[in-house]
Design an enzyme around this catalytic site. Structure first.
Site, PDB file in Angstrom:
ATOM      1  N   ASN A  99       0.833  -1.197   0.000  1.00 12.49           N
ATOM      2  CA  ASN A  99       0.000   0.000   0.000  1.00 12.49           C
ATOM      3  C   ASN A  99       0.875   1.256   0.000  1.00 12.49           C
ATOM      4  O   ASN A  99       2.052   1.195   0.348  1.00 12.49           O
ATOM      5  CB  ASN A  99      -0.910   0.001   1.230  1.00 12.49           C
ATOM      6  CG  ASN A  99      -2.107  -0.919   1.059  1.00 12.49           C
ATOM      7  OD1 ASN A  99      -2.722  -0.931   0.012  1.00 12.49           O
ATOM      8  ND2 ASN A  99      -2.428  -1.683   2.092  1.00 12.49           N
ATOM      9  N   HIS A 147      -7.006  -8.125  -0.631  1.00  4.34           N
ATOM     10  CA  HIS A 147      -8.013  -9.107  -0.211  1.00  4.34           C
ATOM     11  C   HIS A 147      -9.314  -8.456   0.232  1.00  4.34           C
ATOM     12  O   HIS A 147     -10.185  -9.112   0.806  1.00  4.34           O
ATOM     13  CB  HIS A 147      -7.459 -10.001   0.909  1.00  4.34           C
ATOM     14  CG  HIS A 147      -6.719  -9.266   1.978  1.00  4.34           C
ATOM     15  ND1 HIS A 147      -5.424  -9.561   2.323  1.00  4.34           N
ATOM     16  CD2 HIS A 147      -7.080  -8.231   2.770  1.00  4.34           C
ATOM     17  CE1 HIS A 147      -5.024  -8.754   3.288  1.00  4.34           C
ATOM     18  NE2 HIS A 147      -6.017  -7.943   3.579  1.00  4.34           N
ATOM     19  N   TYR A 195     -11.581   7.757   4.521  1.00  3.98           N
ATOM     20  CA  TYR A 195     -11.481   8.095   3.102  1.00  3.98           C
ATOM     21  C   TYR A 195     -12.478   9.169   2.681  1.00  3.98           C
ATOM     22  O   TYR A 195     -12.398   9.674   1.551  1.00  3.98           O
ATOM     23  CB  TYR A 195     -11.738   6.866   2.221  1.00  3.98           C
ATOM     24  CG  TYR A 195     -10.818   5.697   2.448  1.00  3.98           C
ATOM     25  CD1 TYR A 195      -9.527   5.874   2.947  1.00  3.98           C
ATOM     26  CD2 TYR A 195     -11.232   4.401   2.155  1.00  3.98           C
ATOM     27  CE1 TYR A 195      -8.700   4.798   3.155  1.00  3.98           C
ATOM     28  CE2 TYR A 195     -10.400   3.318   2.350  1.00  3.98           C
ATOM     29  CZ  TYR A 195      -9.137   3.514   2.851  1.00  3.98           C
ATOM     30  OH  TYR A 195      -8.312   2.442   3.051  1.00  3.98           O
TER      31      TYR A 195
END
Length: 501
Positions: free
Chosen positions: A149, A171, A256
Site C-alpha cells: 500500500n 483481499h 477516506y
C-alpha cells in the site's frame, strides 16, 4: 515446471509464508526457484528459517535463496511479489501521530488521508528503484504482483514511470463478499458478485443468489444483522446514502471520506472497539506493532509448531498464487485486480488504477468492460483519484507543492484542517520522514527553516478519540494463540469477534 519467484520485503511474515504455502500447494510448482530479499537481516533470517522448514517437511527439494542484495534476488525472476512497507513501523508511527496533532484521526493511514499520502511518497520512490532493478536483471517477461500500500498510488507509478508490467492485489473484495453472504445467511460460494471501483473503495454493484438479484436487499440484510449493525455503522450509512456496499472495513472507509471522523466528539458514534478495523484510532499501527514484537519474542516456538501443509485445501484467498497458476497451467481464475482503467469503468479517468473483475488463463489477464459505476459511487472514487494523481506526481518529481495540494484535496484532511495548518503539517511530516524521502531534499531544507523560525500554529497533544495502548509482550502472552494468529496473518482483520461496545 521451473521458473523463479522473488519476494521483496520477504521479512513480512504474514504475507510471505502464506503466499509461499499457496504457491507450493500447486503440484506443478514443486520445482520452482524461490528468492527472498529484505533490508532487515534479522527478519529475513527468521522468515527464511520458518519457510525453509515448511518446504523441507513437505518433502520438496527447494532451497530458498535469501539475500539482502535485491538485484541478486530479482535476477532472472519471472514473477515478483512486492510486500514491502517502506519506512517500517517507525515511519508508520509518524503517519499516525503527526496528523493527530492537527486533529486528523486515522484508523489505518495507509491508503489515503495524511498517512496514506506520505506512505505513498516513501513507497513510490523505492518502487521506481525496484522497477529499475527488474528491468535490468529480471526475466524479460517478468510480472510484478504488488501487495504493498497505498495500492493504487504504487501501482500507478509502476505503470506510468516504472516500465514494468504490474498488477495490484488486495483481499478487500473477498472480505466484503464474505460479509454480504453472512448477512443473507448464505455461504460465500452461493453469492455471485460484481465489484468495481478503486482499491479500498470498490463497490458491490451486483449481488445475486441462484440468479435472483439481491443488490437492493443488501441494506436490509445488514440492518437486520445484529453484529454488523454495531460494527459497520459507516459502511451501512454509506450503503444507505449511495445505494451500494463498499469493500473496506468501517475503520478504513471512515478515513477516506469527510463525514465520519472530522469531529472528535462524534467519532465514537460511528466506530466500534470490538476489533481494531472497525475504527480504533491508529488501530492498524497497534496490531502491526504487537505482531512484530510477538514474532520476534516467540519465534523459537514457531519452529516447534507443525509446519504448513502444502495442500490445495489449505490455500488462502490471496489472488497471487492463483494468477500464477492460471498463467502457467491454463486453469482459469476469476478474481478482482488493480489495473490501469483505459475505459474499463467509463465514468472514471482512463489513467486511474481501478479494481475490477478479471479472468486469467494461459493467454494472460482479461478484463471485461464494466461500464459506468453508479454516479454517486463514481463521485466518491473521483475525489480519491484526484488525490492519488497529485500524490503520485508529487512523489515522482519531489514536488512539495503538489504534495500540499494532495493534502488539501484529501477529503478528511480538508474537512479538519485549513490551508495554513496543512502547510505546517506537510512541513512536519517531510522533516520527520527525511531519511525515506530523498526526492524532497530541497523542500525538507526549506521546511526545517520554517519550523525553526517560530510563529508556528499551535497544535494539540491529542491521542485520538479511540486510541488503545499497545500491549506489552507479557500482556500478549496471556493469549498466545491470538498473538500468534495476529502476527501470522496478512489480513489482520480476517477474524472479527463480536462487538464489545
Amino acid at each position: 515446471m521451473s521458473f523463479k519467484i522473488a519476494f521483496i520485503g520477504a521479512g513480512s511474515i504474514g504475507f510471505t509464508r502464506g503466499l509461499l504455502r499457496d504457491l507450493l500447494a500447486v503440484q506443478e510448482f514443486h520445482n520452482i526457484e524461490v528468492a527472498f530479499t529484505d533490508i532487515s537481516l534479522e527478519n529475513l533470517e527468521m522468515v527464511t528459517q520458518l519457510c525453509q522448514r515448511d518446504i523441507d517437511e513437505n518433502g520438496l527439494d527447494i532451497q530458498i535463496q535469501a539475500t539482502p542484495n535485491r538485484r541478486e534476488a530479482l535476477r532472472d525472476a519471472k514473477y515478483i511479489f512486492s510486500v514491502v512497507r517502506i519506512g517500517g513501523l517507525e515511519a508508520f508511527k509518524h503517519d499516525v501521530d503527526i496528523p493527530l496533532k492537527y486533529g486528523i484521526d486515522q484508523c489505518v493511514g495507509d491508503t489515503l488521508c495524511a498517512g496514506g499520502i506520505m506512505y505513498g511518497q516513501r513507497g513510490i520512490v523505492e518502487m521506481l528503484a525496484i522497477c529499475k532493478d527488474i528491468r535490468e536483471v529480471a526475466a524479460s517477461d517478468c510480472l510484478l504482483l504488488n501487495y504493498a500500500n497505498p495500492m493504487a498510488m504504487l501501482t500507478w507509478a509502476c505503470h506510468k514511470y516504472g516500465g514494468v508490467r504490474t498488477i495490484g492485489l488486495c483481499h478487500g473484495v473477498q472480505g466484503g463478499h464474505g460479509q454480504i453472504a453472512e448477512a443473507f445467511g448464505l455461504k460465500k460460494e452461493e453469492v455471485d458478485i460484481i465489484c468495481a471501483g478503486i482499491n479500498h473503495q470498490t463497490w458491490y454493484i451486483s449481488v445475486k443468489h441462484n440468479g435472483e438479484d439481491l443488490t437492493e436487499k443488501v441494506l436490509e440484510a445488514f440492518e437486520n444483522h445484529p453484529e454488523f449493525l454495531k460494527t459497520e455503522k459507516v459502511r451501512i450509512d454509506m450503503l444507505k446514502r449511495f445505494g451500494y456496499y463498499s469493500t473496506e472495513s468501517n475503520g478504513h472507509l471512515s478515513e477516506y471520506v469527510p463525514w465520519y471522523r472530522k469531529r472528535p466528539e462524534e467519532i465514537n458514534e460511528w466506530i466500534d472497539l470490538g476489533t481494531w478495523i472497525n475504527g480504533e484510532t491508529g488501530g492498524y499501527l497497534r496490531v502491526c506493532t504487537e505482531g512484530r514484537n510477538w514474532f520476534k519474542t516467540d519465534f523459537p516456538n514457531w519452529l516447534k509448531e507443525p509446519a504448513y501443509e502444502y495442500r490445495a485445501d489449505h490455500r488462502g484467498e490471496e489472488h497471487g498464487s492463483y494468477i500464477i497458476e492460471a498463467l502457467e497451467t491454463g486453469r482459469v481464475y476469476r478474481g478482482h485486480f488493480n489495473v490501469v482503467n483505459k475505459g474499463i469503468i467509463s465514468n472514471l479517468p482512463d489513467d486511474a488504477i481501478v479494481e475490477v473483475p478479471g479472468y486469467v488463463d494461459r493467454n494472460g489477464m482479461n478484463i471485461p468492460h464494466v461500464g459506468e459505476l453508479p454516479i454517486g459511487c463514481a463521485a466518491v472514487c473521483n475525489v480519491s483519484i484526484s488525490v492519488q494523481r497529485l500524490a503520485v506526481e508529487a512523489a515522482v518529481n519531489g514536488d512539495d507543492m503538489l504534495l500540499r495540494q494532495a493534502m488539501m484535496m484529501d477529503p478528511l484532511v480538508g474537512a479538519v484542517c485549513n490551508p495554513k495548518e496543512i502547510w505546517q503539517l506537510v512541513d512536519e511530516m517531510l522533516v520527520a520522514q527525511e531519511k525515506w524521502l530523498p526526492q524532497y531534499t530541497k523542500a525538507i531544507k526549506e521546511a526545517k527553516q520554517r519550523l525553526s523560525a517560530g510563529e508556528l500554529i499551535p497544535t494539540k497533544d491529542y491521542q485520538g478519540a479511540a486510541r488503545l495502548k499497545v500491549k506489552t509482550v507479557e500482556e500478549l502472552a496471556e493469549n498466545k494463540e491470538a498473538a500468534r494468529k495476529n502476527a501470522a496473518e496478512s489480513d489482520k482483520a480476517k477474524e472479527r469477534p463480536s462487538a464489545t461496545k
